[in-house]
Design a protein around this motif. Structure first.
Motif, PDB file in Angstrom:
ATOM      1  N   PHE A 351      -7.450  -4.164  -1.505  1.00 53.27           N
ATOM      2  CA  PHE A 351      -8.068  -3.417  -0.467  1.00 53.27           C
ATOM      3  C   PHE A 351      -8.966  -2.303  -0.877  1.00 53.27           C
ATOM      4  O   PHE A 351     -10.040  -1.944  -0.670  1.00 53.27           O
ATOM      5  N   THR A 352      -8.559  -1.503  -1.676  1.00 53.15           N
ATOM      6  CA  THR A 352      -9.036  -0.227  -2.350  1.00 53.15           C
ATOM      7  C   THR A 352     -10.307  -0.717  -3.048  1.00 53.15           C
ATOM      8  O   THR A 352     -11.200   0.242  -2.848  1.00 53.15           O
ATOM      9  N   ALA A 356     -12.029  -0.437   1.226  1.00 49.49           N
ATOM     10  CA  ALA A 356     -11.786   1.110   1.319  1.00 49.49           C
ATOM     11  C   ALA A 356     -13.114   2.113   1.712  1.00 49.49           C
ATOM     12  O   ALA A 356     -14.036   1.663   0.782  1.00 49.49           O
ATOM     13  N   LYS A 357     -12.991   2.996   2.615  1.00 48.60           N
ATOM     14  CA  LYS A 357     -13.833   3.786   2.941  1.00 48.60           C
ATOM     15  C   LYS A 357     -13.644   5.206   2.263  1.00 48.60           C
ATOM     16  O   LYS A 357     -14.474   5.863   2.234  1.00 48.60           O
ATOM     17  N   SER A 358     -12.532   5.599   2.185  1.00 50.09           N
ATOM     18  CA  SER A 358     -12.065   6.728   1.877  1.00 50.09           C
ATOM     19  C   SER A 358     -12.083   7.128   0.457  1.00 50.09           C
ATOM     20  O   SER A 358     -11.965   6.275  -0.157  1.00 50.09           O
ATOM     21  N   PHE A 361      -8.898   6.730  -1.595  1.00 53.75           N
ATOM     22  CA  PHE A 361      -8.635   5.058  -1.862  1.00 53.75           C
ATOM     23  C   PHE A 361      -9.327   4.639  -3.035  1.00 53.75           C
ATOM     24  O   PHE A 361      -9.025   3.794  -3.753  1.00 53.75           O
ATOM     25  N   ARG A 362     -10.850   4.748  -2.720  1.00 59.96           N
ATOM     26  CA  ARG A 362     -12.036   3.926  -3.702  1.00 59.96           C
ATOM     27  C   ARG A 362     -11.572   4.597  -5.133  1.00 59.96           C
ATOM     28  O   ARG A 362     -11.601   3.991  -6.254  1.00 59.96           O
ATOM     29  N   ALA A 460      -3.090  -0.753   5.021  1.00 63.39           N
ATOM     30  CA  ALA A 460      -3.922  -0.025   4.098  1.00 63.39           C
ATOM     31  C   ALA A 460      -5.221   0.350   5.095  1.00 63.39           C
ATOM     32  O   ALA A 460      -5.715   1.368   4.739  1.00 63.39           O
ATOM     33  N   LYS A 461      -5.539  -0.330   5.743  1.00 63.43           N
ATOM     34  CA  LYS A 461      -6.590  -0.327   6.561  1.00 63.43           C
ATOM     35  C   LYS A 461      -6.346   1.003   7.584  1.00 63.43           C
ATOM     36  O   LYS A 461      -7.416   1.803   7.765  1.00 63.43           O
ATOM     37  N   ASP A 464      -6.183   4.161   5.192  1.00 65.26           N
ATOM     38  CA  ASP A 464      -7.930   4.493   4.983  1.00 65.26           C
ATOM     39  C   ASP A 464      -8.411   5.214   5.957  1.00 65.26           C
ATOM     40  O   ASP A 464      -9.159   6.093   5.883  1.00 65.26           O
ATOM     41  N   CYS A 468     -10.030   9.049   5.837  1.00 62.89           N
ATOM     42  CA  CYS A 468     -11.456   9.255   6.257  1.00 62.89           C
ATOM     43  C   CYS A 468     -11.382  10.458   7.100  1.00 62.89           C
ATOM     44  O   CYS A 468     -12.133  11.246   6.760  1.00 62.89           O
TER      45      CYS A 468
END
Length: 477
Positions: A351-352, A356-358, A361-362, A460-461, A464, A468
């Motif tokens: 997912f990361t 991932a958008k944060s 996480f990335r 996780a979504k 995340d 964000c």
């Protein structure tokens, strides 16, 4: 409110539950058990390599090794490494116990080995007993091919005078029984290692030693220092051996196996045992305690014998549940319950790296990408963190439990074979599956990775999205 409840629950666990557990885990005996058994691991891995070669997952390759006569050499290497796991265990535990007590450690370890051998009957059955009869193994050549069936052996033996028949089929004395050097002797090895370590160090601390003049070299003086503790321990062990022989017509190792090891291995090999093991690893980790070390050290006392028993069956070509193979082994623990790290966090990694958008996480996904392939996930455990994180608690706790349940069932119903060899715990998924169980095990590990993705993704979504929002709020300040 949810976070406050979680904080209260965590405080209760840390104040009431973990202290007595950690006190137990840090006792001298458990530390010696955990650290002492580590000395057996290199020999398990080395022996497994040769066992894999001897029972190669590709039949054509396996048969080729037999035809050229190399299987016997592979088996020799296995028999002197993995197959004598109890020797490494008894020496290692006693050695670590004495070392931690600041005593001369090697004499203590060697004393434990002497006692371990002393307490068993130095007798093995005549090989003719298992070779004879309709169901006998027969006589094989160096390549493992049967040259005389069990029936043929029996027919030839029957032609001999009865006195010679009795002599040929009588037990062989003055021989060390390899059975007790392997998995079946593990609990006895642990008990002997701990008792010898404790009694040896107690006598050494009490000053039970022969003191030589200062002019005597230290290495010689140290051996005389060990003479009295070792002599007392060996003498007491001889009396124990005599007691079991006279009172019960058996030896102590057989008694320990029947009374302790067999029942405990049965419990560890059950579905309930697998689920408890899977849950407790992440339970400890969730509160910041290394669950892998704790459960690996304690559980290894029962899981390693299960692996060793399976290895012995595999070496004979009889690794099936019908022949008594175990489902829950040390490799079940390493390659499924802890696959890609405690909590089976490969789903979170996927997912990361992909959705991932944060920034948090990335960034952590990039850090974890390489370690995660080799089953190391501390960057996630302490970086995200997974420790004390209510957002990811459900998949963190449930993924190993779901995987333990499903893996147990696919092995139980014969869809995937039981494991009989060990692979280094850092071996990447799918590759490790192929090494320990062929293509079916590799395929199942791939499915386990997908299970992890499905379990972690929705949680996780949501987390995340929360991250964000936090990051946006911080930027607006």
């Amino acid at each position: 409110m949810a976070e406050q409840k979680q904080s209260s629950f965590g405080a209760f666990i840390n104040a009431k539950i973990l202290p007595p557990i950690m006190k137990f885990v840090n006792t001298k005996a458990i530390v010696a058990l955990k650290d002492g058994m580590v000395y057996a691991l290199p020999f398990i891995i080395i022996g497994s390599i040769f066992l894999i070669l001897n029972s190669f997952p590709i039949t054509a390759v396996q048969e080729w090794f037999k035809d050229i006569g190399w299987s016997v050499f592979f088996n020799q290497a296995y028999q002197t490494t993995f197959a004598i796991i109890s020797i490494w265990t008894v020496i290692g535990i006693a050695y670590v116990y004495a070392r931690n007590e600041k005593q001369e450690a090697l004499p203590c370890g060697l004393t434990a080995l002497s006692v371990f051998l002393l307490l068993q009957n130095l007798v093995v059955n005549s090989p003719l007993v298992s070779a004879m009869g309709k169901d006998g193994a027969g006589i094989t050549d160096a390549a493992g091919k049967v040259v005389y069936t069990g029936t043929q052996v029996a027919e030839q033996i029957d032609k001999l005078p009865q006195v010679i028949q009795n002599y040929l089929t009588s037990p062989v004395t003055g021989a060390i029984n390899m059975t007790w050097l392997g998995g079946q002797g593990m609990i006895a090895a642990i008990i002997v290692g701990l008792l010898v370590g404790w009694s040896y160090t107690a006598m050494a601390k009490a000053g039970w030693k022969i003191t030589l003049p200062e002019q005597v070299p230290a290495n010689v003086a140290n051996q005389f220092s060990a003479m009295i503790p070792s002599g007392v321990i060996v003498t007491v062990s001889m009396l124990i051996y005599a007691f079991f022989a006279k009172a019960f017509n058996t030896d102590m190792l057989q008694w320990i196996y029947d009374v302790l090891q067999a029942p405990l291995q049965g419990l560890s090999d059950s579905l309930g045992g697998a689920l408890i093991l899977a849950f407790m690893v992440v339970f400890f980790w969730f509160f910041g305690v290394h669950g892998g070390l704790i459960m690996g050290g304690i559980g290894g006392a029962f899981l390693l014998p299960n692996t060793a028993d399976n290895a012995a069956l595999l070496a004979k070509g009889e690794l099936t549940l019908q022949n008594g193979a175990h489902i829950v082994t040390n490799e079940f623990y390493n390659n499924f319950i802890n696959l890609t790290g405690s909590g089976i966090t490969i789903g979170l990694l996927v997912f990361t790296l992909t959705a991932a958008k944060s920034v948090q996480f990335r960034s952590l996904g990039k850090v974890e990408a390489v370690p995660g392939i080799f089953n190391i996930n501390e960057p996630f455990l302490f970086g995200i963190p997974l420790v004390m994180n209510p957002w990811l608690a459900i998949p963190f706790f449930m993924t190993p439990v779901v995987v333990a349940l499903s893996t147990y069932l696919v092995i139980y119903f014969g869809l995937v074979p039981p494991t009989g060899v060990a692979a280094p715990w850092t071996t990447p998924p799918i590759i490790s599956g192929f090494l320990i169980g062929g293509w079916k095990m590799a395929l199942w590990q791939a499915i386990v990775l997908l299970i992890s993705v499905a379990m972690y993704w929705p949680f996780a979504k949501k987390y995340d999205k929360y991250l964000c929002q936090q990051e946006a709020a911080n930027e607006a300040k």
